[in-house]
Motif scaffolding. Structure first.
Motif: not given
Length: 246
Positions: A27, A29-30, A39, A42-43, A233-234
């Protein structure tokens, strides 16, 4: 093949079912702030096992390089946890984290990052400054392996792009790291040298090392055990199955 058959096969054969992960991302995140917030992670959750070659594909800005740098202990996440070989490097002091990184992780970048006023052999030996286990014999062996023996005394600035990347790869491997992180390592190379680099990374994985490579080049997935696709981000998609690399 049915979904149930795939699940049973995965349970019996995949490393996730039988081994503790070398790298365990949970998980992460940045967030980058500036004129606008981005982002970058993202998780994100991800596991990498010994002997795996994993490719992450995605367009520029998808978050793949941020993920690589975070796993490389160079960029602290805003939230989430990272474990490498059972340790959480972001819980270590800066000095201890640097020692951990020097011992466990090798890096290969598109721009090579060689020291221009050092020779090929000296560049390969450079990690000896932070890792006492590196010997000149190790550097010479890798220099020979990557076909650079006749260039040993040449400065890095005198090498071709392909020779520079082979030198950078030898430098990354000289510490015998558990994990190799590669950021677009074939981006500046012709097809012949790109294949040399990719086969070398695949050989490293076959000997039990772990490789995480980020790229936008579809061809690099031919060498991977798994390919992940990132966007915004995913991690959106995963493909499994090892293609022939010979």
């Amino acid at each position: 093949m049915s979904t149930s058959m795939q699940t049973n096969e995965d349970t019996e054969q995949t490393p996730e079912a039988t081994e503790t992960a070398l790298v365990d991302v949970s998980r992460l995140s940045k967030l980058y702030t500036g004129q606008q917030e981005i982002k970058a992670l993202d998780d994100v959750s991800l596991k990498l096992h010994a002997g795996e070659f994993v490719v992450i594909r995605g367009a520029s800005g998808s978050g793949k390089t941020t993920l690589l740098l975070t796993i490389g202990t160079l960029l602290r996440p805003d939230s989430g946890t990272l474990r490498i070989a059972g340790k959480e490097p972001y819980n270590l002091s800066n000095d201890d984290r640097a020692r951990f990184r020097a011992d466990k992780i090798g890096f290969v970048f598109q721009q090579f990052h060689l020291v221009p006023y050092l020779s090929v052999l000296e560049n390969i030996q450079a990690p000896a400054l932070t890792n006492p286990h590196v010997s000149k014999d190790d550097a010479i062996r890798l220099m020979e392996q990557f076909g650079l023996s006749d260039r040993s005394n040449h400065l890095a600035s005198q090498l071709s792009s392909g020779e520079r990347q082979r030198c950078a790869l030898a430098r990354a491997m000289v510490t015998n790291p558990s994990l190799l992180l590669a950021d677009e390592p074939t981006g500046n190379l012709d097809e012949v040298n790109a294949e040399i680099v990719m086969k070398s990374l695949a050989d490293f994985a076959q000997r039990g090392g772990t490789v995480l490579l980020v790229t936008h080049d579809l061809r690099n997935s031919e060498f991977a055990d798994r390919t992940l696709k990132m966007s915004n981000g995913r991690i959106l998609m995963e493909e499994t199955g090892h293609a022939e690399s010979n």
